[in-house]
Design a protein around this motif. Structure first.
Motif, PDB file in Angstrom:
ATOM      1  N   ILE A 133       0.786  -1.203   0.071  1.00 31.05           N
ATOM      2  CA  ILE A 133      -0.127   0.034  -0.073  1.00 31.05           C
ATOM      3  C   ILE A 133       1.121   1.354  -0.152  1.00 31.05           C
ATOM      4  CG2 ILE A 133      -1.646   1.529   1.371  1.00 31.05           C
ATOM      5  CD1 ILE A 133      -2.770  -1.367   2.185  1.00 31.05           C
ATOM      6  N   MET A 134       1.731   1.341   0.881  1.00 35.24           N
ATOM      7  CA  MET A 134       2.850   2.520   0.827  1.00 35.24           C
ATOM      8  C   MET A 134       3.582   2.750  -0.161  1.00 35.24           C
ATOM      9  SD  MET A 134       3.952   2.540   4.711  1.00 35.24           S
ATOM     10  CE  MET A 134       4.665   0.950   5.114  1.00 35.24           C
ATOM     11  N   ASP A 135       3.844   1.569  -1.105  1.00 37.90           N
ATOM     12  CA  ASP A 135       4.484   1.922  -2.556  1.00 37.90           C
ATOM     13  C   ASP A 135       3.715   2.337  -3.414  1.00 37.90           C
ATOM     14  OD1 ASP A 135       6.864   0.603  -1.493  1.00 37.90           O
ATOM     15  OD2 ASP A 135       6.464  -1.387  -1.937  1.00 37.90           O
ATOM     16  N   ALA A 136       2.232   2.546  -3.160  1.00 43.34           N
ATOM     17  CA  ALA A 136       1.305   3.053  -4.189  1.00 43.34           C
ATOM     18  C   ALA A 136       1.325   4.358  -3.880  1.00 43.34           C
ATOM     19  CB  ALA A 136       0.210   2.231  -4.102  1.00 43.34           C
ATOM     20  N   ALA A 137       2.160   4.977  -2.863  1.00 43.26           N
ATOM     21  CA  ALA A 137       1.947   6.202  -2.554  1.00 43.26           C
ATOM     22  C   ALA A 137       0.488   7.087  -2.278  1.00 43.26           C
ATOM     23  CB  ALA A 137       2.727   7.169  -3.776  1.00 43.26           C
ATOM     24  N   PRO A 138      -0.266   6.519  -1.485  1.00 42.76           N
ATOM     25  CA  PRO A 138      -1.468   7.341  -1.491  1.00 42.76           C
ATOM     26  C   PRO A 138      -1.338   8.347  -0.383  1.00 42.76           C
ATOM     27  CG  PRO A 138      -1.505   5.329  -0.096  1.00 42.76           C
ATOM     28  CD  PRO A 138      -0.129   5.179  -0.840  1.00 42.76           C
ATOM     29  N   ARG A 139      -2.235   9.433  -0.439  1.00 46.84           N
ATOM     30  CA  ARG A 139      -1.994  10.514   0.411  1.00 46.84           C
ATOM     31  C   ARG A 139      -2.494   9.950   2.002  1.00 46.84           C
ATOM     32  NH1 ARG A 139      -5.173  13.871  -3.155  1.00 46.84           N
ATOM     33  NH2 ARG A 139      -6.591  14.421  -1.238  1.00 46.84           N
ATOM     34  N   ARG A 140      -3.353   9.263   1.903  1.00 42.28           N
ATOM     35  CA  ARG A 140      -3.684   8.843   3.398  1.00 42.28           C
ATOM     36  C   ARG A 140      -4.220   7.325   3.287  1.00 42.28           C
ATOM     37  NH1 ARG A 140      -7.449  11.567   1.415  1.00 42.28           N
ATOM     38  NH2 ARG A 140      -6.937  13.599   2.239  1.00 42.28           N
ATOM     39  N   ILE A 141      -3.887   6.640   4.349  1.00 43.85           N
ATOM     40  CA  ILE A 141      -4.467   5.296   4.902  1.00 43.85           C
ATOM     41  C   ILE A 141      -5.281   5.332   5.919  1.00 43.85           C
ATOM     42  CG2 ILE A 141      -3.738   3.062   5.024  1.00 43.85           C
ATOM     43  CD1 ILE A 141      -1.036   3.858   4.122  1.00 43.85           C
ATOM     44  N   LEU A 142      -6.663   4.874   5.919  1.00 42.70           N
ATOM     45  CA  LEU A 142      -7.536   4.702   7.146  1.00 42.70           C
ATOM     46  C   LEU A 142      -7.491   3.177   7.349  1.00 42.70           C
ATOM     47  CD1 LEU A 142      -9.956   7.311   5.651  1.00 42.70           C
ATOM     48  CD2 LEU A 142      -8.008   7.740   7.191  1.00 42.70           C
ATOM     49  N   VAL A 143      -7.375   2.735   8.713  1.00 46.57           N
ATOM     50  CA  VAL A 143      -7.597   1.473   9.199  1.00 46.57           C
ATOM     51  C   VAL A 143      -8.423   1.677  10.454  1.00 46.57           C
ATOM     52  CG1 VAL A 143      -6.072  -0.381  10.232  1.00 46.57           C
ATOM     53  CG2 VAL A 143      -4.949   1.256   8.340  1.00 46.57           C
ATOM     54  N   ARG A 144      -9.321   0.812  10.286  1.00 48.16           N
ATOM     55  CA  ARG A 144     -10.094   0.638  11.343  1.00 48.16           C
ATOM     56  C   ARG A 144      -9.130  -0.992  11.999  1.00 48.16           C
ATOM     57  NH1 ARG A 144     -16.170  -0.006  13.238  1.00 48.16           N
ATOM     58  NH2 ARG A 144     -16.319  -1.668  11.513  1.00 48.16           N
ATOM     59  N   ALA A 145      -9.046  -0.823  13.070  1.00 44.52           N
ATOM     60  CA  ALA A 145      -7.988  -2.034  13.744  1.00 44.52           C
ATOM     61  C   ALA A 145      -8.632  -2.362  15.125  1.00 44.52           C
ATOM     62  CB  ALA A 145      -6.496  -1.394  13.980  1.00 44.52           C
ATOM     63  N   PHE A 146      -8.485  -3.658  15.476  1.00 45.18           N
ATOM     64  CA  PHE A 146      -9.066  -4.521  16.418  1.00 45.18           C
ATOM     65  C   PHE A 146      -7.813  -4.355  17.599  1.00 45.18           C
ATOM     66  CE2 PHE A 146     -11.179  -8.053  18.352  1.00 45.18           C
ATOM     67  CZ  PHE A 146     -10.464  -8.465  19.367  1.00 45.18           C
ATOM     68  N   ASP A 147      -8.034  -3.538  18.444  1.00 43.77           N
ATOM     69  CA  ASP A 147      -6.953  -3.402  19.659  1.00 43.77           C
ATOM     70  C   ASP A 147      -6.924  -4.363  20.802  1.00 43.77           C
ATOM     71  OD1 ASP A 147      -5.085  -2.388  21.351  1.00 43.77           O
ATOM     72  OD2 ASP A 147      -5.795  -0.287  21.437  1.00 43.77           O
ATOM     73  N   PRO A 148      -5.993  -5.284  20.624  1.00 47.63           N
ATOM     74  CA  PRO A 148      -5.771  -6.154  21.547  1.00 47.63           C
ATOM     75  C   PRO A 148      -5.535  -5.921  23.007  1.00 47.63           C
ATOM     76  CG  PRO A 148      -3.826  -6.379  20.495  1.00 47.63           C
ATOM     77  CD  PRO A 148      -4.913  -5.119  19.777  1.00 47.63           C
ATOM     78  N   ASP A 149      -5.385  -4.704  23.209  1.00 45.23           N
ATOM     79  CA  ASP A 149      -5.079  -3.994  24.658  1.00 45.23           C
ATOM     80  C   ASP A 149      -5.968  -3.366  25.301  1.00 45.23           C
ATOM     81  OD1 ASP A 149      -2.549  -5.400  24.317  1.00 45.23           O
ATOM     82  OD2 ASP A 149      -1.822  -3.732  22.890  1.00 45.23           O
ATOM     83  N   ARG A 150      -7.276  -3.566  24.866  1.00 41.13           N
ATOM     84  CA  ARG A 150      -8.256  -2.999  25.545  1.00 41.13           C
ATOM     85  C   ARG A 150      -9.067  -3.662  26.682  1.00 41.13           C
ATOM     86  NH1 ARG A 150      -8.426   2.963  24.425  1.00 41.13           N
ATOM     87  NH2 ARG A 150      -7.189   3.034  22.362  1.00 41.13           N
ATOM     88  N   GLY A 151      -8.594  -4.473  27.282  1.00 38.84           N
ATOM     89  CA  GLY A 151      -9.011  -5.125  28.203  1.00 38.84           C
ATOM     90  C   GLY A 151     -10.329  -5.775  28.213  1.00 38.84           C
ATOM     91  N   TRP A 152     -11.326  -5.638  28.753  1.00 37.94           N
ATOM     92  CA  TRP A 152     -12.475  -6.426  28.438  1.00 37.94           C
ATOM     93  C   TRP A 152     -13.108  -6.275  27.136  1.00 37.94           C
ATOM     94  CZ3 TRP A 152     -17.170  -3.704  27.459  1.00 37.94           C
ATOM     95  CH2 TRP A 152     -17.208  -2.432  27.580  1.00 37.94           C
ATOM     96  N   ARG A 153     -12.867  -4.972  26.593  1.00 33.95           N
ATOM     97  CA  ARG A 153     -13.441  -4.889  25.227  1.00 33.95           C
ATOM     98  C   ARG A 153     -12.732  -6.001  24.516  1.00 33.95           C
ATOM     99  NH1 ARG A 153     -16.225  -0.525  23.854  1.00 33.95           N
ATOM    100  NH2 ARG A 153     -16.732   1.071  25.430  1.00 33.95           N
ATOM    101  N   SER A 154     -11.527  -6.144  24.531  1.00 35.94           N
ATOM    102  CA  SER A 154     -10.836  -7.212  23.582  1.00 35.94           C
ATOM    103  C   SER A 154     -11.307  -8.406  23.806  1.00 35.94           C
ATOM    104  CB  SER A 154      -9.260  -6.807  23.795  1.00 35.94           C
ATOM    105  OG  SER A 154      -8.696  -5.581  23.557  1.00 35.94           O
TER     106      SER A 154
END
Length: 217
Positions: A133-154
């Motif tokens: 993705i970075m090699d394609a040189a976009p202006r922005r990258i938007l990631v919705r990520a699962f955070d494994p360090d959010r306690g009970w939410r995780s």
């Protein structure tokens, strides 16, 4: 927002009733949709590449809201891609069926979306995908990520992912859930010169999702 959800869902007349209901509900209730529509309205996303686009409803919503000027969606599920193509038939959009883990080159884009995608891939494949993705040189990258360090939410998030996979929620995915610390996702982006911000993206849900916005200065 409700009108936009109905407008998008109405484009999926060839889909099943349950699929249309899922699309409408997703657009109305998913915190990432509201966050991305607001960000797109403020910044303008230009050409959007939606990786792991599913049925394409998010990208179509961005087009209809004038938050994007063009859309290219890629997903491993050919049936969902076919629905996306039909729904976007009169819009500046294209969709392809491909495996992101083996996709060699990225179509040109100003903004790349990775919404709930990285945790579906093993760590090595995640790194390789981000590099391509970075090699394609976009202006922005938007990631919705699962955070494994959010306690009970995780803990809740891990449980829901396992149940979804047992029920066949995604075709072609391995039976694994591999979220990484969000700092590990941000590090290569920052090293490549992106400014990265991370904010919670779980409003109204018990899930550990965060929105990572990587923007070139």
């Amino acid at each position: 927002m409700l009108d936009l959800a109905a407008q998008v869902a109405d484009r999926y007349r060839g889909a099943s009733r349950s699929a249309r209901g899922f699309i409408r509900g997703k657009l109305r209730s998913d915190p990432a949709v509201a966050a991305l529509l607001a960000l797109g309205a403020a910044q303008g996303f230009g050409r959007v590449l939606d990786l792991g686009c599913g049925r394409g409803q998010l990208g179509i919503a961005l087009l209809l809201a004038d938050a994007a000027t063009a859309l290219h969606g890629i997903d491993i599920d050919a049936r969902k891609v076919a629905l996306a193509r039909d729904a976007a038939r009169d819009l500046p959009a294209a969709f392809d069926a491909a495996d992101l883990a083996t996709l060699e080159s990225m179509p040109p884009a100003d903004t790349v979306l990775l919404i709930d995608v990285l945790l579906q891939l093993p760590p090595q494949a995640q790194d390789a995908l981000l590099l391509r993705i970075m090699d394609a040189a976009p202006r922005r990258i938007l990631v919705r990520a699962f955070d494994p360090d959010r306690g009970w939410r995780s803990a809740i998030g891990f449980g829901m992912e396992r149940i979804r996979r047992r029920l066949g929620g995604d075709r072609g995915l391995a039976g694994m859930v591999a979220p990484r610390p969000v700092a590990a996702i941000a590090a290569p982006l920052q090293a490549a010169g992106f400014a990265v911000t991370i904010t919670p993206c779980w409003a109204g849900t018990p899930l550990p999702n965060v929105l990572l916005v990587a923007q070139r200065p």
